[in-house]
Motif scaffolding. Structure first.
Motif, PDB file in Angstrom:
ATOM      1  N   PHE A 135       0.835  -1.215   0.000  1.00 33.32           N
ATOM      2  CA  PHE A 135       0.000   0.000   0.000  1.00 33.32           C
ATOM      3  C   PHE A 135       0.865   1.258   0.000  1.00 33.32           C
ATOM      4  CE2 PHE A 135      -3.314  -2.979   1.290  1.00 33.32           C
ATOM      5  CZ  PHE A 135      -4.382  -2.519   0.528  1.00 33.32           C
ATOM      6  N   LEU A 145      -6.570   3.027  -3.775  1.00 34.19           N
ATOM      7  CA  LEU A 145      -6.506   2.117  -2.635  1.00 34.19           C
ATOM      8  C   LEU A 145      -6.773   0.674  -3.069  1.00 34.19           C
ATOM      9  CD1 LEU A 145      -6.406   1.931   0.561  1.00 34.19           C
ATOM     10  CD2 LEU A 145      -8.874   1.671   0.385  1.00 34.19           C
ATOM     11  N   PHE A 198      -6.121 -11.116   4.970  1.00 38.84           N
ATOM     12  CA  PHE A 198      -6.266  -9.661   4.884  1.00 38.84           C
ATOM     13  C   PHE A 198      -7.040  -9.267   3.624  1.00 38.84           C
ATOM     14  CE2 PHE A 198      -5.099  -5.550   3.232  1.00 38.84           C
ATOM     15  CZ  PHE A 198      -5.202  -4.717   4.332  1.00 38.84           C
ATOM     16  N   ARG A 201     -10.695 -10.274   3.650  1.00 32.34           N
ATOM     17  CA  ARG A 201     -11.472  -9.340   4.477  1.00 32.34           C
ATOM     18  C   ARG A 201     -11.648  -7.983   3.774  1.00 32.34           C
ATOM     19  NH1 ARG A 201     -13.392  -8.555   9.778  1.00 32.34           N
ATOM     20  NH2 ARG A 201     -13.830  -6.356   9.884  1.00 32.34           N
ATOM     21  N   LEU A 202     -10.572  -7.493   3.161  1.00 31.39           N
ATOM     22  CA  LEU A 202     -10.644  -6.213   2.443  1.00 31.39           C
ATOM     23  C   LEU A 202     -11.760  -6.254   1.392  1.00 31.39           C
ATOM     24  CD1 LEU A 202      -9.304  -3.385   2.000  1.00 31.39           C
ATOM     25  CD2 LEU A 202      -7.897  -4.459   0.255  1.00 31.39           C
ATOM     26  N   GLU A 205     -15.070  -5.962   3.202  1.00 32.86           N
ATOM     27  CA  GLU A 205     -15.302  -4.632   3.799  1.00 32.86           C
ATOM     28  C   GLU A 205     -15.707  -3.611   2.738  1.00 32.86           C
ATOM     29  OE1 GLU A 205     -12.143  -3.073   6.181  1.00 32.86           O
ATOM     30  OE2 GLU A 205     -12.167  -4.721   7.610  1.00 32.86           O
TER      31      GLU A 205
ATOM     32  N   ARG B  29     -17.494   3.249  -0.818  1.00 28.48           N
ATOM     33  CA  ARG B  29     -17.443   2.345   0.342  1.00 28.48           C
ATOM     34  C   ARG B  29     -18.332   2.861   1.465  1.00 28.48           C
ATOM     35  NH1 ARG B  29     -11.876   2.616  -0.926  1.00 28.48           N
ATOM     36  NH2 ARG B  29     -11.525   3.955   0.871  1.00 28.48           N
ATOM     37  N   ILE B 126     -10.956   2.341   9.562  1.00 30.77           N
ATOM     38  CA  ILE B 126     -10.411   1.230  10.366  1.00 30.77           C
ATOM     39  C   ILE B 126     -10.630  -0.111   9.658  1.00 30.77           C
ATOM     40  CG2 ILE B 126     -10.532   2.497  12.548  1.00 30.77           C
ATOM     41  CD1 ILE B 126     -13.113   1.022  13.234  1.00 30.77           C
ATOM     42  N   GLY B 127     -10.209  -1.187  10.288  1.00 29.31           N
ATOM     43  CA  GLY B 127     -10.287  -2.505   9.654  1.00 29.31           C
ATOM     44  C   GLY B 127      -9.254  -2.642   8.545  1.00 29.31           C
ATOM     45  N   ALA B 128      -9.442  -3.621   7.665  1.00 31.57           N
ATOM     46  CA  ALA B 128      -8.498  -3.854   6.565  1.00 31.57           C
ATOM     47  C   ALA B 128      -8.425  -2.620   5.662  1.00 31.57           C
ATOM     48  CB  ALA B 128      -8.918  -5.084   5.762  1.00 31.57           C
ATOM     49  N   VAL B 129      -9.566  -2.015   5.371  1.00 37.41           N
ATOM     50  CA  VAL B 129      -9.581  -0.794   4.552  1.00 37.41           C
ATOM     51  C   VAL B 129      -8.771   0.302   5.236  1.00 37.41           C
ATOM     52  CG1 VAL B 129     -11.033   1.118   3.755  1.00 37.41           C
ATOM     53  CG2 VAL B 129     -11.784  -1.222   3.376  1.00 37.41           C
ATOM     54  N   ILE B 131      -6.323   0.045   7.363  1.00 42.33           N
ATOM     55  CA  ILE B 131      -4.895  -0.279   7.294  1.00 42.33           C
ATOM     56  C   ILE B 131      -4.350   0.133   5.921  1.00 42.33           C
ATOM     57  CG2 ILE B 131      -3.230  -2.194   7.202  1.00 42.33           C
ATOM     58  CD1 ILE B 131      -5.209  -3.656   9.222  1.00 42.33           C
ATOM     59  N   GLY B 132      -5.052  -0.292   4.889  1.00 38.79           N
ATOM     60  CA  GLY B 132      -4.639   0.058   3.525  1.00 38.79           C
ATOM     61  C   GLY B 132      -4.562   1.563   3.327  1.00 38.79           C
ATOM     62  N   ARG B 133      -5.584   2.266   3.765  1.00 39.94           N
ATOM     63  CA  ARG B 133      -5.606   3.728   3.594  1.00 39.94           C
ATOM     64  C   ARG B 133      -4.474   4.407   4.358  1.00 39.94           C
ATOM     65  NH1 ARG B 133     -11.233   6.304   4.896  1.00 39.94           N
ATOM     66  NH2 ARG B 133     -10.362   8.155   3.898  1.00 39.94           N
ATOM     67  N   PHE B 135      -1.488   3.238   5.129  1.00 42.22           N
ATOM     68  CA  PHE B 135      -0.206   3.051   4.430  1.00 42.22           C
ATOM     69  C   PHE B 135      -0.181   3.792   3.093  1.00 42.22           C
ATOM     70  CE2 PHE B 135       0.250  -0.421   7.466  1.00 42.22           C
ATOM     71  CZ  PHE B 135       1.575  -0.276   7.828  1.00 42.22           C
ATOM     72  N   LEU B 187     -19.828  -3.218  14.066  1.00 41.07           N
ATOM     73  CA  LEU B 187     -18.845  -3.292  12.976  1.00 41.07           C
ATOM     74  C   LEU B 187     -17.491  -2.737  13.430  1.00 41.07           C
ATOM     75  CD1 LEU B 187     -20.964  -2.095   9.890  1.00 41.07           C
ATOM     76  CD2 LEU B 187     -20.305  -4.439  10.429  1.00 41.07           C
ATOM     77  N   GLU B 190     -15.344  -5.177  15.531  1.00 40.03           N
ATOM     78  CA  GLU B 190     -14.660  -6.200  14.713  1.00 40.03           C
ATOM     79  C   GLU B 190     -13.494  -5.608  13.927  1.00 40.03           C
ATOM     80  OE1 GLU B 190     -17.383  -8.136  12.076  1.00 40.03           O
ATOM     81  OE2 GLU B 190     -18.508  -9.085  13.706  1.00 40.03           O
ATOM     82  N   ARG B 191     -13.747  -4.471  13.299  1.00 41.08           N
ATOM     83  CA  ARG B 191     -12.687  -3.838  12.504  1.00 41.08           C
ATOM     84  C   ARG B 191     -11.511  -3.419  13.396  1.00 41.08           C
ATOM     85  NH1 ARG B 191     -14.509  -0.576   7.176  1.00 41.08           N
ATOM     86  NH2 ARG B 191     -16.106  -1.997   6.435  1.00 41.08           N
ATOM     87  N   PHE B 194      -9.360  -6.427  14.235  1.00 39.62           N
ATOM     88  CA  PHE B 194      -8.542  -6.832  13.088  1.00 39.62           C
ATOM     89  C   PHE B 194      -7.316  -5.914  12.951  1.00 39.62           C
ATOM     90  CE2 PHE B 194      -7.404  -6.969   8.573  1.00 39.62           C
ATOM     91  CZ  PHE B 194      -7.290  -8.337   8.402  1.00 39.62           C
ATOM     92  N   ASP B 197      -4.770  -6.539  15.780  1.00 38.26           N
ATOM     93  CA  ASP B 197      -3.983  -7.748  15.501  1.00 38.26           C
ATOM     94  C   ASP B 197      -2.936  -7.484  14.428  1.00 38.26           C
ATOM     95  OD1 ASP B 197      -5.556  -9.026  17.327  1.00 38.26           O
ATOM     96  OD2 ASP B 197      -6.774 -10.114  15.873  1.00 38.26           O
ATOM     97  N   PHE B 198      -3.327  -6.706  13.428  1.00 33.25           N
ATOM     98  CA  PHE B 198      -2.403  -6.399  12.332  1.00 33.25           C
ATOM     99  C   PHE B 198      -1.143  -5.707  12.860  1.00 33.25           C
ATOM    100  CE2 PHE B 198      -0.477  -3.520   9.334  1.00 33.25           C
ATOM    101  CZ  PHE B 198      -0.345  -4.294   8.197  1.00 33.25           C
TER     102      PHE B 198
END
Lengths: 210, 210
Positions: A135, A145, A198, A201-202, A205, B29, B126-129, B131-133, B135, B187, B190-191, B194, B197-198
């Motif tokens: 990323f 993204l 990951f 899940r992405l 989401e 999203r 938050i969540g996988a999205v 994390i991606g955003r 980075f 939601l 849960e996010r 995740f 943990d990441f």
């Protein structure tokens, strides 16, 4: 200052203008992985540590391996000079690792240290670190993204659609099958699973379901 | 073309030069999340969909809320014009959602639709999205991948040390406690887990142990 620390200080200077996805911290992570795997595989730790520290010093000058400059070959040259200057005796063993860490046809890792360096360098592309790097790189080149519907075969590299997901589909998910050492294989299996979960899940989401 | 599709096409044009971390896909999203939460919370779906589609159209003109232009207020203005042009009757309800989606002191979400939009917009961080955003954004501003030892209080925004991890520690891990709806809370929990943990795994991988 001992040899390892001395070479570390010298190598660090080659990364002053490097980007986040391939910077000195990448070298340090590969170094840490090499120590971890090296102990399990009974490698020559001095050679391995030096190889890890120096493996990417040619990157700033890399163009390409096809016709241009290959950072593994350029790095091997620079490393040879550095190690000769400090009078290091086993420099050929270190050079072999650096030269072969990309595993190109004419540069195949043969020694256990070279195999470990290859594994460590590849391991840093997967798992949580790999996700972050993919990323981060997408951000560096101005990509989106995520686009799970993009036709990856038609996606151009360095374009807006050159996303982390494309990198994962095309390259990263295949890395676990390329490992050369037993401990490398074990680590890659776990990192692969994490990365796989990951992106699964992405994709969910993005649809707003979870 | 129905109203929702018509406004979608018009809104999309406001994102032609937007960056990856805040682009049209972010809007889509948030739209998907609003539909998911809206159904559970018995919201007015037309108002909610329009608010989601239009919530960020003022972003290109945002400077800041302190003295400059606030994208929520600017977006509310543009949305009002758009909705008036097509003769939409409940535009005030949509405007309320857009104006309050940042939840600033003078702009507090009151209606259920406004609360859902706030939750959906935050959930996308938050969540996988998320994390991606984080980075991707770090890549856009030329930041490092990760530095778990950085003193976050001394880290400047938009600097090389303004990493995804800093964003997580300072902002993202607090989001779950700000949710306004029941489904949003579920939601977010849960996010959050995740994402937690990441970063825990990332910190271990960096040391080469896993």
């Amino acid at each position: 200052m001992d040899l390892i620390e001395d070479i570390k200080q010298k190598a660090k200077n080659f990364f002053l203008n490097s980007k986040g996805s391939h910077d000195w911290e990448h070298t340090m992570r590969v170094y840490n992985l090499c120590i971890h795997i090296g102990k399990k595989e009974n490698a020559g730790m001095e050679v391995l540590k030096l190889a890890a520290i120096l493996h990417d010093i040619g990157r700033a000058q890399q163009d390409d391996c096809n016709g241009g400059i290959c950072h593994a070959e350029k790095g091997a040259e620079i490393a040879k000079e550095l190690l000769t200057k400090v009078g290091y005796k086993k420099s050929e063993k270190v050079i072999h690792c650096i030269k072969t860490h990309r595993f190109r046809k004419n540069n195949i890792p043969v020694s256990i240290e070279a195999k470990i360096l290859f594994d460590a360098d590849k391991l840093d592309s997967i798992g949580a670190v790999g996700i972050g790097r993919a990323f981060l790189f997408a951000g560096e080149i101005g990509a989106k993204l995520h686009n799970k519907y993009a036709d990856i075969n038609k996606t151009e590299e360095y374009s807006k659609d050159d996303t982390a997901y494309r990198e994962y589909i095309v390259k990263l998910r295949k890395i676990k099958d390329r490992m050369l050492t037993k401990e490398g294989k074990r680590l890659a299996k776990e990192r692969h699973k994490f990365m796989d979960d990951f992106f699964e899940r992405l994709n969910k989401e993005v649809d707003g379901d979870i």
